[in-house]
Structure formats: structure tokens, C-alpha cells
Design a protein around this motif. Structure first.
Motif, mmCIF file in Angstrom:
data_model
loop_
_atom_site.group_PDB
_atom_site.id
_atom_site.type_symbol
_atom_site.label_atom_id
_atom_site.label_comp_id
_atom_site.label_asym_id
_atom_site.label_seq_id
_atom_site.Cartn_x
_atom_site.Cartn_y
_atom_site.Cartn_z
ATOM 1 N N VAL A 198 -0.435 -7.929 -12.845
ATOM 2 C CA VAL A 198 -1.532 -7.209 -12.210
ATOM 3 C C VAL A 198 -0.957 -5.885 -11.732
ATOM 4 O O VAL A 198 0.065 -5.863 -11.050
ATOM 5 N N ILE A 199 -1.592 -4.783 -12.115
ATOM 6 C CA ILE A 199 -1.121 -3.474 -11.664
ATOM 7 C C ILE A 199 -2.170 -2.892 -10.727
ATOM 8 O O ILE A 199 -3.317 -2.676 -11.117
ATOM 9 N N LEU A 200 -1.749 -2.714 -9.490
ATOM 10 C CA LEU A 200 -2.664 -2.218 -8.467
ATOM 11 C C LEU A 200 -2.188 -0.841 -8.041
ATOM 12 O O LEU A 200 -1.085 -0.705 -7.513
ATOM 13 N N ARG A 201 -3.014 0.165 -8.267
ATOM 14 C CA ARG A 201 -2.657 1.557 -7.974
ATOM 15 C C ARG A 201 -1.254 1.892 -8.498
ATOM 16 O O ARG A 201 -0.425 2.451 -7.782
ATOM 17 N N GLY A 202 -0.969 1.468 -9.724
ATOM 18 C CA GLY A 202 0.303 1.809 -10.365
ATOM 19 C C GLY A 202 1.456 0.894 -10.004
ATOM 20 O O GLY A 202 2.530 0.975 -10.603
ATOM 21 N N GLU A 203 1.260 -0.016 -9.056
ATOM 22 C CA GLU A 203 2.340 -0.927 -8.669
ATOM 23 C C GLU A 203 2.197 -2.241 -9.431
ATOM 24 O O GLU A 203 1.107 -2.824 -9.467
ATOM 25 N N HIS A 204 3.297 -2.713 -10.033
ATOM 26 C CA HIS A 204 3.243 -3.900 -10.885
ATOM 27 C C HIS A 204 3.539 -5.172 -10.092
ATOM 28 O O HIS A 204 4.507 -5.215 -9.342
ATOM 29 N N PHE A 205 2.708 -6.204 -10.316
ATOM 30 C CA PHE A 205 2.941 -7.483 -9.651
ATOM 31 C C PHE A 205 2.855 -8.627 -10.652
ATOM 32 O O PHE A 205 1.892 -8.704 -11.412
ATOM 33 N N ARG A 206 3.834 -9.507 -10.617
ATOM 34 C CA ARG A 206 3.726 -10.746 -11.394
ATOM 35 C C ARG A 206 2.762 -11.670 -10.684
ATOM 36 O O ARG A 206 2.034 -12.440 -11.264
ATOM 37 N N ARG A 207 2.826 -11.601 -9.387
ATOM 38 C CA ARG A 207 1.922 -12.409 -8.590
ATOM 39 C C ARG A 207 1.471 -11.621 -7.381
ATOM 40 O O ARG A 207 2.280 -10.998 -6.703
ATOM 41 N N MET A 208 0.193 -11.634 -7.131
ATOM 42 C CA MET A 208 -0.309 -10.974 -5.935
ATOM 43 C C MET A 208 -0.151 -11.939 -4.772
ATOM 44 O O MET A 208 -0.288 -13.140 -4.924
ATOM 45 N N ASP A 209 0.120 -11.390 -3.621
ATOM 46 C CA ASP A 209 0.306 -12.223 -2.444
ATOM 47 C C ASP A 209 -0.925 -12.006 -1.547
ATOM 48 O O ASP A 209 -1.308 -10.859 -1.307
ATOM 49 N N PRO A 210 -1.583 -13.079 -1.119
ATOM 50 C CA PRO A 210 -2.864 -12.909 -0.404
ATOM 51 C C PRO A 210 -2.790 -11.934 0.782
ATOM 52 O O PRO A 210 -3.736 -11.179 1.023
ATOM 53 N N TYR A 211 -1.685 -11.947 1.489
ATOM 54 C CA TYR A 211 -1.562 -11.046 2.638
ATOM 55 C C TYR A 211 -1.500 -9.586 2.180
ATOM 56 O O TYR A 211 -2.182 -8.716 2.698
ATOM 57 N N ARG A 212 -0.702 -9.365 1.142
ATOM 58 C CA ARG A 212 -0.595 -8.007 0.596
ATOM 59 C C ARG A 212 -1.936 -7.550 0.026
ATOM 60 O O ARG A 212 -2.313 -6.372 0.141
ATOM 61 N N VAL A 213 -2.640 -8.485 -0.572
ATOM 62 C CA VAL A 213 -3.947 -8.181 -1.150
ATOM 63 C C VAL A 213 -4.895 -7.656 -0.070
ATOM 64 O O VAL A 213 -5.560 -6.634 -0.242
ATOM 65 N N ALA A 214 -4.901 -8.338 1.062
ATOM 66 C CA ALA A 214 -5.767 -7.903 2.155
ATOM 67 C C ALA A 214 -5.313 -6.541 2.682
ATOM 68 O O ALA A 214 -6.129 -5.654 2.918
#
Ligand SMILES: Nc1ncnc2c1ncn2[C@@H]1O[C@H](COP(=O)(O)OP(=O)(O)OP(=O)(O)O)[C@@H](O)[C@H]1O
Ligand SMILES: [Mg+2]
Length: 259
Positions: free
Chosen positions: A65-81
Motif C-alpha cells: 500500500v503506498i500512501l502519499r508516496g510512502e510504501h507499506f507492506r502492512r498498514m498499522d491501524p494507529y498510523r492509519v488514523a
């Protein structure tokens, strides 16, 4: 006026399985800033799983998942919020015994917790902060036209209004990306029209990017800028509502489906 921007969220080759069940197979699509992006598909197609990958509840075996150019293998719910992603739920997750206003206030928790230390050492600013949170919640209550039920326990409200409160709870997070999992499920025509209007207003007035799962094709065609179509965990269509509507594979999937 709303202007669709660059890609803000990018899913690349996401695959997710539960034991032998392949919920998602090699799914890629992107979401542009300020757009309304719909995810459609028959029951069990993998739509909710897709949202759960975006918000870090499910961990995909493959892809990123790439969020605003940052790559994640897994999103973390806290970071997501923290990153400004909020969601509503297919099955409501509200506190039924609590009032409308208190339920919406729970959406502010993350913002309040950030200042727990300050609250402990210095009462004055904390009190001001609490007032600011209350003011924000009142703003949302006005926006969603639910002033008359602000003190009512959520469990006593008709289903359509409960869904609206759930939207309010998500809006209280002041999200930049809002994930809506069937916000109109179980609603009558009038309730659907109201919810459609609120979704359009959120998008237009706050510029919020919206990822919308919805079964009602009329609603999808009216609201969305682009649509991605899933079937049995695979992507079978992606494009404007018109492109998707005339895509033979999509038509086939829908004719073969139970609804
Ligand atoms: N936590 C889980 N454990 C096991 N299997 C799951 C889990 N979540 C989803 N699945 C399976 O993954 C597949 C996709 O489910 P998902 O809920 O994502 O579909 P959906 O498109 O949202 O369907 P619906 O329209 O019914 O909400 C289904 O076969 C489902 O049974
Ligand atoms: Mg679902």
C-alpha cells in the motif's frame, strides 16, 4: 470547486488469503486526491477485505500500500488514523446506549489522547481543548442535520439515522481519506438520497477523498468519479462509471450474481 488531484493512495498487487480462501488476488488500483472512488462487486467479492487492507486490519501476503508516496507492506491501524484515514462499518459499530453526541465524540479520542500528558500537568489548556473538541462535534451535528437527536441514545434511532451517526463519528476524525463500507445498506429510498447528499457534500465542502463500497448501482453511477470492480477476489473492471457499466466482464459477473 472540487478538483481531482494526484494519486494519494496506491494499491499494488495486493493478495490476501484466509487459509484456503483467496479473498484478494493481485489487486492494483489507485485513488486520487478529492475523488470519489467506488469499489463494487457481488457478495464475497473481497470489497470489505480491500478496505481492511487499506486500514491495516488485514495483512496481505503479497503487495503493498503506498500512501502519499510512502510504501507499506502492512498498514498499522494507529498510523492509519494519524495519516487521516477514517472509516465507517458495514455492520454498525456504535455504542448503542450512548447518545449521538457522545458517539460522535469517540471519533475525537485519538486527537485528545495525543495531549494526555498536557492534560495531566496543565488543566487550563486541556479544558480549552475539550471545548474545541465539543465545538467540532457540534459542527458535525449541524452539518449532518441531526441536532434534534443529539441527546438520544443511538440504539433508539432508526437504522438510517444510525448510519448517519456512524458517518459523523468518522467525520469527527477530520479525515483526508474516508472509507465507507456500504453506507446505504438497508436504507429506504429517501434515506439513500439523504446519505448520497451528505457524501457529496463531505467530498465537495471538505475536499475529502472517498473510497465507497456500495451495492446500489444507481448510487454508484451518480456519486463516483471512478469505479473498480471485484469478482471472486479479482479485479475485472476499472474506469469511469460509463466504462464499467458497459464492460462485458462486469455485466457477466452481475448477471451471474444473486443480486
Ligand atoms: N476474517 C476472515 N476470515 C476468513 N475469511 C474471510 C474473512 N474476511 C473475509 N473472508 C472471506 O473473504 C472473502 C471476501 O469477503 P469480503 O467480506 O471482503 O467480501 P465483500 O465483497 O465485502 O462481500 P459483501 O458484499 O457480502 O460484504 C469471502 O469469501 C469471505 O468469506
Ligand atoms: Mg463487505
Amino acid at each position: 470547486m472540487r478538483e481531482i488531484g494526484d494519486v494519494i493512495l496506491d494499491l499494488r498487487s495486493v493478495s490476501l488469503a484466509f487459509g484456503g480462501v483467496k479473498a484478494l488476488t493481485d489487486i492494483s488500483f489507485d485513488v486520487r486526491e478529492h475523488e470519489i472512488r467506488a469499489i463494487i462487486g457481488p457478495n464475497g467479492a473481497g470489497k470489505s477485505s480491500m478496505l481492511n487492507v487499506i486500514n491495516g486490519v488485514y495483512r496481505p501476503q503479497e503487495g503493498e500500500v503506498i500512501l502519499r508516496g510512502e510504501h507499506f507492506r502492512r498498514m498499522d491501524p494507529y498510523r492509519v488514523a494519524r495519516a487521516g484515514i477514517a472509516r465507517t462499518f458495514q455492520s454498525l459499530a456504535l455504542f448503542k446506549g450512548m447518545s449521538v453526541i457522545d458517539n460522535i465524540m469517540t471519533g475525537r479520542n485519538l486527537k485528545m489522547k495525543a495531549n494526555l500528558f498536557q492534560q495531566a500537568v496543565w488543566w487550563g489548556p486541556a479544558q480549552r481543548e475539550e471545548l474545541a473538541h465539543r465545538a467540532k462535534v457540534e459542527e458535525i451535528i449541524d452539518f449532518l442535520e441531526i441536532q434534534h437527536i443529539r441527546k438520544t441514545p443511538v440504539g433508539r434511532l432508526p437504522y438510517g439515522l444510525q448510519k448517519r451517526v456512524d458517518l459523523g463519528r468518522a467525520l469527527a476524525m477530520e479525515p483526508q481519506i474516508l472509507l465507507l463500507d456500504e453506507p446505504m445498506a438497508g436504507m429506504n429510498v429517501e434515506e439513500k438520497q439523504d446519505m448520497s447528499r451528505f457524501i457529496l457534500d463531505v467530498n465537495d465542502q471538505f475536499g475529502t477523498t472517498i473510497v465507497l463500497i456500495e451495492h446500489d448501482m444507481g448510487v454508484v453511477m451518480d456519486l463516483s468519479d471512478r469505479v473498480v470492480v471485484l469478482d471472486y477476489g479479482r479485479k475485472i473492471g476499472d474506469g469511469s462509471p460509463d466504462e464499467v457499466r458497459t464492460n462485458p466482464e462486469v455485466i457477466k459477473a452481475y448477471l451471474g450474481a444473486s443480486h
